[in-house]
Motif scaffolding. Structure first.
Motif, short mmCIF file in Angstrom:
data_model
loop_
_atom_site.label_atom_id
_atom_site.label_comp_id
_atom_site.label_asym_id
_atom_site.label_seq_id
_atom_site.Cartn_x
_atom_site.Cartn_y
_atom_site.Cartn_z
N SER A 1 11.28 -15.53 -6.15
CA SER A 1 10.97 -16.95 -5.92
C SER A 1 9.96 -17.44 -6.95
O SER A 1 9.13 -16.67 -7.43
N GLU A 2 10.08 -18.73 -7.29
CA GLU A 2 9.08 -19.32 -8.17
C GLU A 2 7.75 -19.42 -7.45
O GLU A 2 6.69 -19.26 -8.03
N SER A 3 7.83 -19.72 -6.17
CA SER A 3 6.66 -19.70 -5.30
C SER A 3 7.14 -19.27 -3.92
O SER A 3 8.25 -19.58 -3.52
N GLY A 4 6.32 -18.54 -3.22
CA GLY A 4 6.73 -18.05 -1.92
C GLY A 4 5.58 -17.95 -0.95
O GLY A 4 4.41 -17.90 -1.36
N GLU A 5 5.94 -17.93 0.32
CA GLU A 5 4.96 -17.77 1.38
C GLU A 5 5.47 -16.72 2.35
O GLU A 5 6.63 -16.74 2.76
N LEU A 6 4.59 -15.81 2.72
CA LEU A 6 4.87 -14.81 3.74
C LEU A 6 4.00 -15.17 4.95
O LEU A 6 2.78 -15.30 4.83
N VAL A 7 4.65 -15.35 6.09
CA VAL A 7 3.98 -15.88 7.28
C VAL A 7 4.11 -14.90 8.44
O VAL A 7 5.21 -14.39 8.71
N ILE A 8 3.00 -14.64 9.10
CA ILE A 8 3.01 -13.88 10.36
C ILE A 8 2.55 -14.82 11.46
O ILE A 8 1.54 -15.50 11.33
N PRO B 1 -7.09 -12.19 12.85
CA PRO B 1 -7.84 -11.54 11.77
C PRO B 1 -7.18 -10.25 11.28
O PRO B 1 -7.17 -9.97 10.09
N CYS B 2 -6.62 -9.49 12.21
CA CYS B 2 -5.91 -8.27 11.84
C CYS B 2 -4.69 -8.60 10.98
O CYS B 2 -4.44 -7.96 9.96
N ALA B 3 -3.94 -9.62 11.38
CA ALA B 3 -2.76 -10.04 10.62
C ALA B 3 -3.15 -10.48 9.22
O ALA B 3 -2.50 -10.12 8.23
N ARG B 4 -4.22 -11.24 9.10
CA ARG B 4 -4.71 -11.69 7.79
C ARG B 4 -5.07 -10.50 6.91
O ARG B 4 -4.72 -10.44 5.73
N SER B 5 -5.76 -9.53 7.48
CA SER B 5 -6.14 -8.34 6.73
C SER B 5 -4.91 -7.57 6.24
O SER B 5 -4.86 -7.13 5.09
N ILE B 6 -3.93 -7.42 7.10
CA ILE B 6 -2.70 -6.72 6.72
C ILE B 6 -2.02 -7.45 5.56
O ILE B 6 -1.62 -6.83 4.57
N LEU B 7 -1.87 -8.76 5.66
CA LEU B 7 -1.23 -9.53 4.60
C LEU B 7 -2.01 -9.46 3.29
O LEU B 7 -1.43 -9.27 2.22
N ASN B 8 -3.33 -9.60 3.36
CA ASN B 8 -4.14 -9.57 2.15
C ASN B 8 -4.12 -8.21 1.46
O ASN B 8 -4.39 -8.12 0.27
N ASN B 9 -3.82 -7.16 2.20
CA ASN B 9 -3.80 -5.81 1.63
C ASN B 9 -2.42 -5.34 1.19
O ASN B 9 -2.27 -4.20 0.75
N LEU B 10 -1.41 -6.20 1.27
CA LEU B 10 -0.10 -5.85 0.75
C LEU B 10 -0.20 -5.69 -0.76
O LEU B 10 -0.91 -6.46 -1.43
N ASN B 11 0.50 -4.73 -1.30
CA ASN B 11 0.39 -4.40 -2.72
C ASN B 11 0.61 -5.60 -3.64
O ASN B 11 -0.20 -5.85 -4.52
N SER B 12 1.70 -6.34 -3.46
CA SER B 12 1.97 -7.46 -4.38
C SER B 12 0.96 -8.59 -4.22
O SER B 12 0.66 -9.29 -5.19
N VAL B 13 0.42 -8.76 -3.02
CA VAL B 13 -0.60 -9.79 -2.80
C VAL B 13 -1.89 -9.39 -3.52
O VAL B 13 -2.52 -10.20 -4.21
N ARG B 14 -2.26 -8.11 -3.39
CA ARG B 14 -3.48 -7.62 -4.05
C ARG B 14 -3.35 -7.61 -5.56
O ARG B 14 -4.26 -8.02 -6.27
N THR B 15 -2.22 -7.12 -6.08
CA THR B 15 -2.10 -6.92 -7.52
C THR B 15 -1.58 -8.14 -8.28
O THR B 15 -1.98 -8.36 -9.42
N LYS B 16 -0.69 -8.91 -7.68
CA LYS B 16 -0.07 -10.05 -8.37
C LYS B 16 -0.57 -11.39 -7.85
O LYS B 16 -0.27 -12.42 -8.45
N GLY B 17 -1.26 -11.38 -6.72
CA GLY B 17 -1.74 -12.63 -6.14
C GLY B 17 -0.65 -13.48 -5.53
O GLY B 17 -0.83 -14.66 -5.28
N LYS B 18 0.51 -12.88 -5.33
CA LYS B 18 1.59 -13.60 -4.69
C LYS B 18 2.42 -12.65 -3.87
O LYS B 18 2.41 -11.47 -4.15
N PRO B 19 3.05 -13.11 -2.86
CA PRO B 19 3.19 -14.49 -2.43
C PRO B 19 1.94 -14.99 -1.72
O PRO B 19 1.05 -14.21 -1.38
N GLU B 20 1.91 -16.28 -1.48
CA GLU B 20 0.87 -16.87 -0.65
C GLU B 20 1.09 -16.35 0.77
O GLU B 20 2.23 -16.14 1.18
N VAL B 21 0.02 -16.12 1.50
CA VAL B 21 0.16 -15.61 2.87
C VAL B 21 -0.45 -16.59 3.87
O VAL B 21 -1.42 -17.26 3.58
N GLN B 22 0.18 -16.66 5.05
CA GLN B 22 -0.27 -17.54 6.12
C GLN B 22 -0.24 -16.77 7.43
O GLN B 22 0.66 -15.96 7.65
#
Length: 128
Positions: free
Chosen positions: A83-90, A98-119
């Motif tokens: 995707s040109e831009s994407g969102e991953l939502v839980i 807070p636990c869900a936010r932590s899990i999303l923020n620690n996903l490999n592509s989110v940590r290393t590439k800064g994408k997708p956006e997480v909600q």
């Protein structure tokens, strides 16, 4: 899943938006395709903008499992690559947001590439 669909209703979606939902009783919506061997609860694509949204509803018992981590990694990787831009939502309960936010923020592509956006969505709306 309903929480994600209600959230999508309030987003500015293009006229070419396609929504796929893994649910019974939802008229007019087709089931999402498998991504990395997992079927998301909601898959939303806006071809004109290249924006995609993948959403999953998670119970507190489901949130911290290896299955969920692998599933979310697969979805995040897909969005980062396709995707040109994407969102991953839980969507989960407020107490587990807070636990869900932590899990999303620690996903490999989110940590290393800064994408997708997480909600993170809860019964009170967007969390954090």
């Amino acid at each position: 899943m309903e929480m994600i669909l209600k959230w999508l209703e309030h987003k500015e979606l293009g006229s070419d938006t396609q929504i796929f939902c893994d649910g019974v009783g939802v008229l007019g919506l087709a089931k999402p395709k498998k991504i990395g061997g997992y079927v998301p609860d909601v898959f939303c694509s806006m071809p004109s903008t290249g924006h995609m949204i993948i959403g999953g509803a998670k119970t507190p018992n489901d949130l911290e499992t290896r299955h969920t981590k692998n599933q979310l990694e697969a979805y995040a990787d897909y969005l980062a690559l396709h995707s040109e831009s994407g969102e991953l939502v839980i969507a989960t309960r407020f107490a587990w947001a807070p636990c869900a936010r932590s899990i999303l923020n620690n996903l490999n592509s989110v940590r290393t590439k800064g994408k997708p956006e997480v909600q993170v969505l809860c019964e009170f709306g967007i969390w954090g």
